[in-house]
Design a protein around this motif. Structure first.
Motif, PDB file in Angstrom:
ATOM      1  N   ASP A 304      24.112  23.916   1.890  1.00  0.00           N
ATOM      2  CA  ASP A 304      23.508  22.615   2.182  1.00  0.00           C
ATOM      3  C   ASP A 304      22.494  22.249   1.104  1.00  0.00           C
ATOM      4  O   ASP A 304      22.432  21.104   0.653  1.00  0.00           O
ATOM      5  CB  ASP A 304      22.813  22.645   3.547  1.00  0.00           C
ATOM      6  N   ILE A 305      21.696  23.253   0.724  1.00  0.00           N
ATOM      7  CA  ILE A 305      20.679  22.989  -0.282  1.00  0.00           C
ATOM      8  C   ILE A 305      21.326  22.580  -1.596  1.00  0.00           C
ATOM      9  O   ILE A 305      20.903  21.635  -2.246  1.00  0.00           O
ATOM     10  CB  ILE A 305      19.803  24.239  -0.505  1.00  0.00           C
ATOM     11  N   SER A 306      22.394  23.276  -1.946  1.00  0.00           N
ATOM     12  CA  SER A 306      22.968  22.943  -3.242  1.00  0.00           C
ATOM     13  C   SER A 306      23.619  21.566  -3.215  1.00  0.00           C
ATOM     14  O   SER A 306      23.823  20.957  -4.252  1.00  0.00           O
ATOM     15  CB  SER A 306      23.945  24.015  -3.709  1.00  0.00           C
ATOM     16  N   ILE A 313      12.646  19.076  -8.137  1.00  0.00           N
ATOM     17  CA  ILE A 313      11.303  19.229  -7.578  1.00  0.00           C
ATOM     18  C   ILE A 313      10.957  17.911  -6.920  1.00  0.00           C
ATOM     19  O   ILE A 313      11.090  16.848  -7.540  1.00  0.00           O
ATOM     20  CB  ILE A 313      10.279  19.551  -8.682  1.00  0.00           C
ATOM     21  N   ASP A 314      10.570  17.976  -5.649  1.00  0.00           N
ATOM     22  CA  ASP A 314      10.222  16.761  -4.922  1.00  0.00           C
ATOM     23  C   ASP A 314       8.717  16.676  -4.756  1.00  0.00           C
ATOM     24  O   ASP A 314       8.065  17.654  -4.395  1.00  0.00           O
ATOM     25  CB  ASP A 314      10.893  16.741  -3.548  1.00  0.00           C
ATOM     26  N   ILE A 315       8.182  15.493  -5.019  1.00  0.00           N
ATOM     27  CA  ILE A 315       6.752  15.276  -4.813  1.00  0.00           C
ATOM     28  C   ILE A 315       6.633  14.316  -3.638  1.00  0.00           C
ATOM     29  O   ILE A 315       7.255  13.237  -3.633  1.00  0.00           O
ATOM     30  CB  ILE A 315       6.108  14.665  -6.065  1.00  0.00           C
ATOM     31  N   ALA A 482      12.285  26.730 -16.747  1.00  0.00           N
ATOM     32  CA  ALA A 482      11.941  27.401 -15.499  1.00  0.00           C
ATOM     33  C   ALA A 482      11.335  26.401 -14.536  1.00  0.00           C
ATOM     34  O   ALA A 482      10.409  25.667 -14.882  1.00  0.00           O
ATOM     35  CB  ALA A 482      10.956  28.539 -15.767  1.00  0.00           C
ATOM     36  N   THR A 483      11.912  26.346 -13.339  1.00  0.00           N
ATOM     37  CA  THR A 483      11.444  25.391 -12.346  1.00  0.00           C
ATOM     38  C   THR A 483       9.970  25.606 -12.014  1.00  0.00           C
ATOM     39  O   THR A 483       9.223  24.664 -11.757  1.00  0.00           O
ATOM     40  CB  THR A 483      12.289  25.536 -11.070  1.00  0.00           C
ATOM     41  N   LYS A 484       9.558  26.869 -12.012  1.00  0.00           N
ATOM     42  CA  LYS A 484       8.173  27.209 -11.649  1.00  0.00           C
ATOM     43  C   LYS A 484       7.170  26.616 -12.626  1.00  0.00           C
ATOM     44  O   LYS A 484       6.166  26.033 -12.216  1.00  0.00           O
ATOM     45  CB  LYS A 484       8.013  28.738 -11.620  1.00  0.00           C
ATOM     46  N   PHE A 504       2.207  16.883  -1.986  1.00  0.00           N
ATOM     47  CA  PHE A 504       2.671  18.267  -2.071  1.00  0.00           C
ATOM     48  C   PHE A 504       4.046  18.295  -2.709  1.00  0.00           C
ATOM     49  O   PHE A 504       4.719  17.276  -2.812  1.00  0.00           O
ATOM     50  CB  PHE A 504       2.642  18.961  -0.713  1.00  0.00           C
ATOM     51  N   VAL A 505       4.385  19.509  -3.162  1.00  0.00           N
ATOM     52  CA  VAL A 505       5.566  19.652  -3.997  1.00  0.00           C
ATOM     53  C   VAL A 505       6.508  20.653  -3.348  1.00  0.00           C
ATOM     54  O   VAL A 505       6.072  21.690  -2.842  1.00  0.00           O
ATOM     55  CB  VAL A 505       5.142  20.152  -5.400  1.00  0.00           C
ATOM     56  N   ILE A 506       7.781  20.335  -3.263  1.00  0.00           N
ATOM     57  CA  ILE A 506       8.748  21.356  -2.840  1.00  0.00           C
ATOM     58  C   ILE A 506       9.862  21.399  -3.867  1.00  0.00           C
ATOM     59  O   ILE A 506      10.222  20.383  -4.448  1.00  0.00           O
ATOM     60  CB  ILE A 506       9.345  21.071  -1.440  1.00  0.00           C
ATOM     61  N   ASN A 507      10.334  22.590  -4.098  1.00  0.00           N
ATOM     62  CA  ASN A 507      11.523  22.650  -4.942  1.00  0.00           C
ATOM     63  C   ASN A 507      12.578  23.475  -4.237  1.00  0.00           C
ATOM     64  O   ASN A 507      12.304  24.249  -3.323  1.00  0.00           O
ATOM     65  CB  ASN A 507      11.194  23.168  -6.345  1.00  0.00           C
ATOM     66  N   THR A 508      13.814  23.301  -4.660  1.00  0.00           N
ATOM     67  CA  THR A 508      14.919  23.932  -3.929  1.00  0.00           C
ATOM     68  C   THR A 508      14.826  25.451  -3.981  1.00  0.00           C
ATOM     69  O   THR A 508      15.254  26.131  -3.067  1.00  0.00           O
ATOM     70  CB  THR A 508      16.269  23.463  -4.493  1.00  0.00           C
ATOM     71  N   ASP A 509      14.241  25.978  -5.088  1.00  0.00           N
ATOM     72  CA  ASP A 509      14.044  27.430  -5.149  1.00  0.00           C
ATOM     73  C   ASP A 509      13.151  27.899  -4.013  1.00  0.00           C
ATOM     74  O   ASP A 509      13.425  28.904  -3.362  1.00  0.00           O
ATOM     75  CB  ASP A 509      13.409  27.829  -6.479  1.00  0.00           C
ATOM     76  N   THR A 510      12.091  27.133  -3.782  1.00  0.00           N
ATOM     77  CA  THR A 510      11.169  27.506  -2.720  1.00  0.00           C
ATOM     78  C   THR A 510      11.881  27.484  -1.378  1.00  0.00           C
ATOM     79  O   THR A 510      11.733  28.379  -0.561  1.00  0.00           O
ATOM     80  CB  THR A 510       9.974  26.531  -2.673  1.00  0.00           C
ATOM     81  N   ILE A 511      12.694  26.440  -1.177  1.00  0.00           N
ATOM     82  CA  ILE A 511      13.422  26.351   0.091  1.00  0.00           C
ATOM     83  C   ILE A 511      14.336  27.562   0.232  1.00  0.00           C
ATOM     84  O   ILE A 511      14.382  28.222   1.267  1.00  0.00           O
ATOM     85  CB  ILE A 511      14.273  25.065   0.138  1.00  0.00           C
ATOM     86  N   ARG A 512      15.023  27.863  -0.876  1.00  0.00           N
ATOM     87  CA  ARG A 512      15.950  28.994  -0.840  1.00  0.00           C
ATOM     88  C   ARG A 512      15.210  30.282  -0.490  1.00  0.00           C
ATOM     89  O   ARG A 512      15.644  31.051   0.357  1.00  0.00           O
ATOM     90  CB  ARG A 512      16.615  29.119  -2.204  1.00  0.00           C
TER      91      ARG A 512
END
Ligand code: ADP
Ligand code: MG
Length: 648
Positions: A304-306, A313-315, A482-484, A504-512
């Motif tokens: 789903d994430i992919s 990166i979502d702000i 690097a996403t980080k 705040f910031v979320i990225n798909t790596d964090t979700i994963r």
């Protein structure tokens, strides 16, 4: 003159009795030469069996010495004594003491198995012995299918299979009718004539009369020791042992015999074995299915994430997910998006905002989600066109009144017939022209039935929704960055621009990572519960094994008498415990597959049973077998052979 074959010097055997001790043998001196036929007579309780057990190395004197061919038994380990019993002695018991689950050939073979004889050789020898003793047509009969006299002949064959230089017969005719008893005595005399040393214990003078030497004992002391005629010089006997199997083969062979015995024992108590396994079955099934469910859920969420797009990166406005005030934070603006474009790691920046509005077309009126997005949005999110085109950057800049709709909207608003491209729809009061339709796709998050309409975010802010702020900025990081790092630079810039942490910031790596962590925690938790059930199952196995050892104490005694090492007994019970657990594991995995089939039919999440988890299940269940079988097995191995034999 050489050493006598058997020699007792001042042998005492005392049994503890309360504070004192009872002496069953009181300082016996006795020698027995090779080739003699000796009868030991005396009334019941005089110490005959005690003497016999010491002569046969089943028991040891409490005082005094016993030498076999000059070797002092005091210096021998239990396994060395077992070797003596195996290679040189043959026991014949009053009650035959055959193993009830083995047939005649199997019973005769037992000492040869422990001696490591090659399988074809020992089989051949066993069959030949049984034929010679007139049991050629009873080879595959179990003890229950044989008469007393036949059983006793099987036990004679067993005594002879490894050579049986010294035959020790404790009341061999005691349980037989007259005819069978006479046959037995004739057989023993025949063996004597062939060079075997025969020692018979009896309370019956008529039986003793067959021997050439009669030793009378009373109350643990020798009363008389008389010979009938001169001792015959026994023919030098060829005790050439059977060909030994190769060491490794012998070991594998013993293990295989133990396995066979374990299977026989298990099938003799099928229901009990199954109930014993139940804990293991449930535990293994629980572990395997939970791990599989967790893995299935993880894979689903990750796929789903992919579908949202990778490396994004979502702000978002607010402090974090679920911040109540985030709706009132109005500081996220298109200028932020413009500023973010300056980073060289940025592939694209997509501002977005969304709200519900009424969508009207002719006489149709529905509620749709109006998404104001940038031109890059479709590529970043991986949307594909079924018809028409997406809007471009140019359209965003000129606040074009153009819309892309999804397949749901197409169906709901236009039905099947009309061509939507170029049609004008009303979003609220604002007319926009439909320029594209997206292909159907499985909704990752949110309501799959929602109607989605995409328009340029500029159009949405200024013309349709009338709001000055954004709800989200999606930055796609170019490949190779690097996403980080990108995230921390974005955060720094946003902090500088807003002078406050109102985003705040979320990225798909964090979700994963979050998903991974969550499923790992869940798996751990349920596995802990499953481990408890496995431990409980293991205790059940241990309990049943202890019962089994108690039930089979006499069998263990018989095995020891014919020369089983302590390690052989241990191995047998360990194999049984492992087998129970392993079978439990197999059934558990089977149950997990059954659960999988049910979940696959009715559930939304697919279970993913991996080869690894199956291997782990089997490893785990064998480990339980070893861990919980060890105590009963050791208990069995440490039994005293005499006591074990006496147990009914
Ligand atoms: P027999 O075979 O001549 O009938 P046993 O050798 O069996 O006699 O017993 C001799 C004596 O030793 C008996 O008094 C018996 O009670 C005693 N005895 C034998 N085995 C044990 C034992 N395990 N514990 C205590 N006393 C025993
Ligand atoms: Mg006795």
């Amino acid at each position: 003159m050489g050493e006598p074959l058997l020699r007792l010097d001042g042998v005492w055997r005392e049994y503890p009795s309360g504070d004192q001790s009872i002496a069953a043998l009181k300082g016996l001196d006795l020698t027995i030469e090779a080739g003699e036929m000796v009868a030991i007579v005396g009334v019941s309780g005089s110490g005959k069996s005690t003497l016999m057990n010491i002569l046969g190395c089943l028991d040891r004197p409490t005082r005094g010495s016993y030498r076999v061919a000059g070797h002092d038994t005091r210096e021998m380990s239990p396994d060395q004594l077992a070797e003596l019993r195996r290679e040189h002695f043959g026991f014949i018991f009053q009650r035959y003491h055959l193993l009830s689950i083995l047939d005649a050939v199997g019973n005769v073979e037992v000492p040869a198995v422990y001696a490591g004889r090659a399988r074809p050789a020992r089989r051949e020898r066993a069959v030949a012995l049984l034929r010679r003793l007139g049991l050629g047509d009873r080879l595959d009969h179990t003890p229950a299918q044989l008469s007393g006299g036949q059983q006793q002949r099987v036990s004679v064959a067993r005594a002879l299979v490894n050579g049986g230089r010294v035959i020790l017969a404790d009341e061999p005719t005691g349980a037989l009718d007259r005819k069978s008893g006479e046959d037995m005595l004739a057989l023993l005399k025949e063996l004597h004539a062939e060079g075997h040393t025969i020692i018979i214990v009896t309370h019956d003078a008529a039986v003793a009369a067959h021997a050439e030497r009669i030793i009378e004992i009373s109350d643990g002391e020798i009363l008389a020791d008389r010979r009938e005629g001169a001792p015959r010089s026994a023919p030098e006997q060829d005790f050439a042992p059977l060909a030994d199997g190769h060491d490794w083969h012998a070991f594998a062979d013993r293990a295989r015999e133990a396995l066979r015995m374990a299977l026989l024992a298990m099938s003799a108590h099928r229901l009990r074995t199954f109930l014993t396994m139940l804990g293991i079955i449930i535990g293994i099934a629980a572990v395997v299915s939970v791990v599989a469910l967790g893995e299935g859920a993880r894979q689903k969420i990750l796929s789903d994430i992919s579908s949202i797009g990778t490396n994004t990166i979502d702000i978002l406005p607010g402090k974090d997910f679920g911040d109540m005030r985030s709706g009132r934070v109005r500081t996220l603006v298109p200028r932020d998006a413009e500023a973010l474009r300056q980073f060289d790691f940025v592939d694209s920046v997509t501002p977005s905002l969304a709200s519900s509005r009424t969508l009207r077309y002719r006489n149709v009126s529905v509620t749709a989600t109006i998404n104001g997005v940038g031109a890059e949005y479709f590529r970043v999110r991986g949307y594909e066109l079924a018809d028409g085109a997406f809007f471009a950057d140019r359209d965003v800049q000129r606040r074009a009144q153009e819309a892309v709709i999804d397949d749901n909207t197409l169906k709901q608003v236009f039905g099947d017939e009309a061509d939507p491209i170029g049609q004008v729809i009303l979003l609220g009061d604002v007319p926009v022209r439909v320029i594209g339709v997206t292909k159907k796709r499985v909704a990752a998050f949110g309501n799959p039935d929602a109607l989605q309409v995409w328009i340029p975010y500029t159009t949405a802010m200024n013309r349709v929704l009338g709001q000055t702020y954004l709800q989200r900025i999606t930055v796609r990081v170019a490949d190779g960055y690097a996403t980080k790092d990108a995230e921390s630079q974005i955060v720094q810039m946003m902090l500088k621009r807003h002078r406050a942490k109102d985003f705040f910031v979320i990225n798909t790596d964090t979700i994963r990572q979050t998903v991974d962590k969550t499923t790992a925690t869940m798996t751990l938790l349920v596995s802990a519960i499953a481990v408890i059930s496995l431990v409980v199952g293991g205790i059940g196995v241990m309990n049943i094994m202890l019962v089994s050892v108690t039930e089979r104490t006499r069998e263990i005694g018989v095995r020891m008498a014919v020369g089983a090492r302590q390690s052989d007994i241990m191995q047998q019970f360990l194999i049984e415990a492992i087998l129970v657990c392993l079978l439990g594991g197999v059934l558990g995995v089977g149950l997990a597959f059954a659960i999988d089939a049910v979940v696959g039919r009715f559930g939304s999440v697919k279970m993913v049973i991996s080869a690894g988890s199956i291997a782990a299940a089997f490893g785990c269940s064998s480990a339980i077998g070893v861990a919980f079988g060890f105590l009963p097995a050791r208990h069995a191995a440490r039994l005293d052979p005499v006591e074990a034999l006496a147990r009914e």
